[in-house]
Write a protein that holds these residues in place. Structure first.
Motif, PDB file in Angstrom:
ATOM      1  N   GLY A   1      34.263  34.046  46.784  1.00  0.00           N
ATOM      2  CA  GLY A   1      35.022  35.024  47.781  1.00  0.00           C
ATOM      3  C   GLY A   1      36.147  34.251  48.171  1.00  0.00           C
ATOM      4  O   GLY A   1      37.083  35.205  48.438  1.00  0.00           O
ATOM      5  N   ALA A   2      36.196  33.147  48.189  1.00  0.00           N
ATOM      6  CA  ALA A   2      37.434  32.271  48.621  1.00  0.00           C
ATOM      7  C   ALA A   2      38.658  32.382  47.605  1.00  0.00           C
ATOM      8  O   ALA A   2      39.885  32.266  47.872  1.00  0.00           O
ATOM      9  CB  ALA A   2      37.342  31.007  49.129  1.00  0.00           C
ATOM     10  N   ILE A   3      38.237  32.733  46.301  1.00  0.00           N
ATOM     11  CA  ILE A   3      39.029  32.426  45.120  1.00  0.00           C
ATOM     12  C   ILE A   3      39.611  33.554  44.491  1.00  0.00           C
ATOM     13  O   ILE A   3      40.790  33.740  44.631  1.00  0.00           O
ATOM     14  CB  ILE A   3      38.293  31.645  43.935  1.00  0.00           C
ATOM     15  CG1 ILE A   3      37.824  30.058  44.521  1.00  0.00           C
ATOM     16  CG2 ILE A   3      39.019  31.262  42.942  1.00  0.00           C
ATOM     17  CD1 ILE A   3      36.753  29.546  43.273  1.00  0.00           C
ATOM     18  N   VAL A   4      38.594  34.544  44.379  1.00  0.00           N
ATOM     19  CA  VAL A   4      39.082  35.656  43.530  1.00  0.00           C
ATOM     20  C   VAL A   4      39.686  36.643  44.535  1.00  0.00           C
ATOM     21  O   VAL A   4      38.975  37.345  45.302  1.00  0.00           O
ATOM     22  CB  VAL A   4      37.836  36.400  42.867  1.00  0.00           C
ATOM     23  CG1 VAL A   4      38.381  37.651  41.927  1.00  0.00           C
ATOM     24  CG2 VAL A   4      37.283  35.487  41.791  1.00  0.00           C
ATOM     25  N   GLY A   5      41.109  36.903  44.415  1.00  0.00           N
ATOM     26  CA  GLY A   5      41.691  38.044  45.000  1.00  0.00           C
ATOM     27  C   GLY A   5      43.177  38.280  44.558  1.00  0.00           C
ATOM     28  O   GLY A   5      43.371  38.650  43.662  1.00  0.00           O
ATOM     29  N   THR A   6      44.047  37.736  45.495  1.00  0.00           N
ATOM     30  CA  THR A   6      45.417  38.383  45.515  1.00  0.00           C
ATOM     31  C   THR A   6      46.060  37.645  43.875  1.00  0.00           C
ATOM     32  O   THR A   6      46.952  38.321  43.346  1.00  0.00           O
ATOM     33  CB  THR A   6      46.415  37.792  46.509  1.00  0.00           C
ATOM     34  OG1 THR A   6      45.942  38.454  47.662  1.00  0.00           O
ATOM     35  CG2 THR A   6      47.876  38.194  46.347  1.00  0.00           C
ATOM     36  N   GLY A   7      45.715  36.241  43.772  1.00  0.00           N
ATOM     37  CA  GLY A   7      46.056  35.732  42.604  1.00  0.00           C
ATOM     38  C   GLY A   7      45.847  36.582  41.203  1.00  0.00           C
ATOM     39  O   GLY A   7      46.963  36.749  40.687  1.00  0.00           O
ATOM     40  N   ILE A   8      44.640  37.064  41.110  1.00  0.00           N
ATOM     41  CA  ILE A   8      44.409  37.696  39.578  1.00  0.00           C
ATOM     42  C   ILE A   8      44.789  39.231  39.981  1.00  0.00           C
ATOM     43  O   ILE A   8      45.306  39.824  39.175  1.00  0.00           O
ATOM     44  CB  ILE A   8      43.046  37.634  39.313  1.00  0.00           C
ATOM     45  CG1 ILE A   8      42.889  38.087  38.173  1.00  0.00           C
ATOM     46  CG2 ILE A   8      42.115  38.214  40.336  1.00  0.00           C
ATOM     47  CD1 ILE A   8      43.573  37.058  37.070  1.00  0.00           C
ATOM     48  N   PHE A   9      44.673  39.733  41.417  1.00  0.00           N
ATOM     49  CA  PHE A   9      44.860  41.085  41.131  1.00  0.00           C
ATOM     50  C   PHE A   9      46.515  41.483  41.531  1.00  0.00           C
ATOM     51  O   PHE A   9      46.640  42.573  40.957  1.00  0.00           O
ATOM     52  CB  PHE A   9      44.045  41.670  42.602  1.00  0.00           C
ATOM     53  CG  PHE A   9      42.638  41.878  42.209  1.00  0.00           C
ATOM     54  CD1 PHE A   9      42.158  43.230  41.356  1.00  0.00           C
ATOM     55  CD2 PHE A   9      41.842  41.128  42.534  1.00  0.00           C
ATOM     56  CE1 PHE A   9      40.957  43.403  41.208  1.00  0.00           C
ATOM     57  CE2 PHE A   9      40.290  41.429  42.359  1.00  0.00           C
ATOM     58  CZ  PHE A   9      39.958  42.656  41.698  1.00  0.00           C
ATOM     59  N   VAL A  10      47.040  40.548  42.143  1.00  0.00           N
ATOM     60  CA  VAL A  10      48.427  40.855  42.201  1.00  0.00           C
ATOM     61  C   VAL A  10      49.504  39.764  41.622  1.00  0.00           C
ATOM     62  O   VAL A  10      50.583  40.239  41.028  1.00  0.00           O
ATOM     63  CB  VAL A  10      49.055  40.663  43.932  1.00  0.00           C
ATOM     64  CG1 VAL A  10      50.176  40.878  44.040  1.00  0.00           C
ATOM     65  CG2 VAL A  10      48.072  41.654  44.697  1.00  0.00           C
ATOM     66  N   GLY A  11      49.043  38.694  41.506  1.00  0.00           N
ATOM     67  CA  GLY A  11      49.847  37.397  40.969  1.00  0.00           C
ATOM     68  C   GLY A  11      49.852  37.413  39.230  1.00  0.00           C
ATOM     69  O   GLY A  11      50.748  36.925  38.621  1.00  0.00           O
ATOM     70  N   LEU A  12      48.780  38.151  38.740  1.00  0.00           N
ATOM     71  CA  LEU A  12      48.596  38.033  37.332  1.00  0.00           C
ATOM     72  C   LEU A  12      50.194  38.507  36.588  1.00  0.00           C
ATOM     73  O   LEU A  12      50.614  37.915  35.734  1.00  0.00           O
ATOM     74  CB  LEU A  12      47.487  38.945  36.667  1.00  0.00           C
ATOM     75  CG  LEU A  12      47.368  39.195  35.504  1.00  0.00           C
ATOM     76  CD1 LEU A  12      47.454  37.753  34.590  1.00  0.00           C
ATOM     77  CD2 LEU A  12      46.432  40.249  34.985  1.00  0.00           C
ATOM     78  N   SER A  13      50.707  39.724  37.262  1.00  0.00           N
ATOM     79  CA  SER A  13      51.656  40.154  36.642  1.00  0.00           C
ATOM     80  C   SER A  13      53.208  39.318  36.649  1.00  0.00           C
ATOM     81  O   SER A  13      54.200  39.126  35.901  1.00  0.00           O
ATOM     82  CB  SER A  13      52.125  41.378  37.306  1.00  0.00           C
ATOM     83  OG  SER A  13      52.508  41.186  38.699  1.00  0.00           O
ATOM     84  N   ASP A  14      53.125  38.356  37.820  1.00  0.00           N
ATOM     85  CA  ASP A  14      54.260  37.447  38.066  1.00  0.00           C
ATOM     86  C   ASP A  14      53.923  36.459  36.905  1.00  0.00           C
ATOM     87  O   ASP A  14      54.973  35.667  36.341  1.00  0.00           O
ATOM     88  CB  ASP A  14      54.089  36.763  39.476  1.00  0.00           C
ATOM     89  CG  ASP A  14      54.600  37.839  40.237  1.00  0.00           C
ATOM     90  OD1 ASP A  14      55.346  38.860  40.068  1.00  0.00           O
ATOM     91  OD2 ASP A  14      53.985  37.666  41.354  1.00  0.00           O
TER      92      ASP A  14
END
Length: 466
Positions: free
Chosen positions: A30-43
């Motif tokens: 829960g602490a890991i999977v979030g903005t990084g993969i859902f939002v930051g992947l494109s960056d």
């Protein structure tokens, strides 16, 4: 003598051991999977192209070797505070304070960064369900068409409400949300791989090693939070066994999942189409299925995922401040635990209020990069702390030992420095100013109020030894 395993604060109301291994793993995911993969992947894709998979593997390698260090220290020093407590027990108070100061970036500022991405997917979800979208000025980060990110403030407030109700309730909610978001990412992979085209992977590394390194520095944000497991040291049953297991399980599950998601994304659409796209996963599913329904499901998963990360990292920040408060390095309000719910209620509300401000008004890229470099610095210190602990106290009891010592923790230090270099000179300059401010706060407040001197050199946690 082992590190003191004190769970009680000075007011007499201690934390309660209510979390088992499954809940702890769900908390970590829960602490890991979030903005990084859902939002930051494109960056990350924008920097590395199809080689983004390599970027995720490089970031994962840094986390894996560091996870061994966290697992050993969490087993030997099972108290709240995570990296701060580990640094205090091995490297002394001044270094520990700066580590705690950097944890304000990993847990506090990252709450802001994570919350910023929530509004983008919430808008995508509303669009797919109702046909309405939130005004960009109120739902997007500043610098990307937004003025004040209202959803970011809302999700931080909701997480704070849940946290002050108690750890048991928070852990149950996190477990449900962790299962939901893993299921959604698996669903994304299943859909995206049906449109996989090998041609989208060429040229594979057009931006070269520099692009892969920069992509890895961005991708690293996707892994931030796994060490939050060690902040729960005083609220976990059998912490010497469960903390190391939970850390390693979380990293293993997340690494496999992220690499599959990254490969599926750049295989379904070209890197150019994915790069710099807000709510990229929803966009990909919409394109593949030629329908907005699938994208709506992904958006729902992202809304749940990002909310659970806010919940977990907000929890971590309050526990770090609690440990620092016990040592006199920050005001005592952060160590006060409610006798009814056994959680630091006042500290939770203060943290939520303070970090809702940058979530509302600070551009996302600035927050992401500063969070990343601060977290990497902390992880480098943790790897070094394992080396120091083994050298000074080779017989210290621990249920987990870092393999291939001292090669693995030394490699962890080098990988952290390598990814820090990839964040860019501007981020380094901001980080230097941040560290200087921390040193000033310690000199003017922390050192004067420290209980280390007041106790004649003996701290609450007590360094191992003797």
């Amino acid at each position: 003598m082992l590190v003191a395993e004190s769970g009680a604060d000075l007011e007499g109301h201690g934390l309660r051991r209510t979390m088992g291994l499954f809940q702890l793993v769900c908390f970590g995911v829960g602490a890991i999977v979030g903005t990084g993969i859902f939002v930051g992947l494109s960056d990350s894709v924008a920097e590395a192209g199809p080689a983004v998979v390599v970027s995720f593997l490089l970031a994962a390698a840094t986390c894996v070797v560091t996870a061994f260090a966290f697992a050993e220290l969490g087993s030997a020093i099972p108290v709240s505070g995570s990296s701060y407590s580990f640094a205090y027990a091995t490297l002394g108070e001044p270094v520990a304070f700066l580590v705690g100061w950097c944890l304000l970036l990993e847990y506090g500022v990252s709450v802001s960064a994570v919350a910023v991405g929530w509004g983008q997917y919430l808008s995508a979800l509303l669009d797919s369900v109702t046909g309405l979208t939130l005004p960009r000025a109120l739902a997007a980060p500043p610098g990307d068409g937004g003025v004040v990110n209202v959803p970011a403030v809302v999700v931080i407030g909701l997480a704070a409400v849940l946290l002050v109700r108690g750890v048991r309730e928070s852990a149950r909610a996190t477990a449900v949300m962790a299962v939901v978001k893993i299921a959604v990412l698996v669903l994304f992979c299943a859909i995206a791989f049906t449109a996989f085209e090998a041609g989208n992977l060429t040229p594979f590394a057009a931006t070269g090693v520099a692009g892969i390194t920069s992509g890895a520095s961005i991708a690293f944000f996707s892994y931030i939070g796994f060490d939050a497991v060690t902040t729960a040291g005083e609220e976990v049953r059998d912490p010497r066994r469960n903390i190391p297991l939970a850390v390693l399980i979380c990293i293993g599950v997340v690494t496999v999942l992220y690499c599959l998601v990254a490969l599926a994304a750049v295989g379904a659409l070209s890197a150019g189409e994915v790069a710099d796209q807000p709510a990229a996963l929803s966009l990909i599913v919409d394109e593949v299925t030629d329908s907005s329904f699938g994208g709506g499901v992904i958006a729902f998963g992202a809304v749940v995922a990002i909310a659970s990360v806010v919940l977990a990292v907000l929890y971590g920040q309050t526990r770090v401040l609690m440990s620092m408060s016990r040592d006199g390095l920050v005001p005592r309000v952060f160590e006060r635990v409610s006798p009814r719910t056994a959680v630091p209620v006042a500290g939770t509300w203060i943290v939520a209020a303070v970090f809702a401000v940058p979530a509302a008004v600070v551009p996302l890229d600035v927050v992401l990069n500063l969070t990343t470099i601060g977290t990497l610095a902390v992880m480098g210190v943790v790897n070094f702390a394992v080396i120091v602990l083994r050298r000074r106290h080779p017989d210290l009891a621990a249920d987990f030992r870092t393999p291939l010592f001292p090669f693995v923790p030394a490699l962890g230090v080098l990988l952290c420095l390598y990814l820090m270099w990839g964040t860019g000179s501007g981020t380094w300059a901001r980080f230097a100013v941040f560290l200087a401010a921390g040193a000033l706060v310690y000199a003017l407040y922390g050192r004067r109020h420290s209980r280390l001197g007041a106790d004649g050199g003996v701290t609450r946690r007590g360094a191992p030894g003797g």
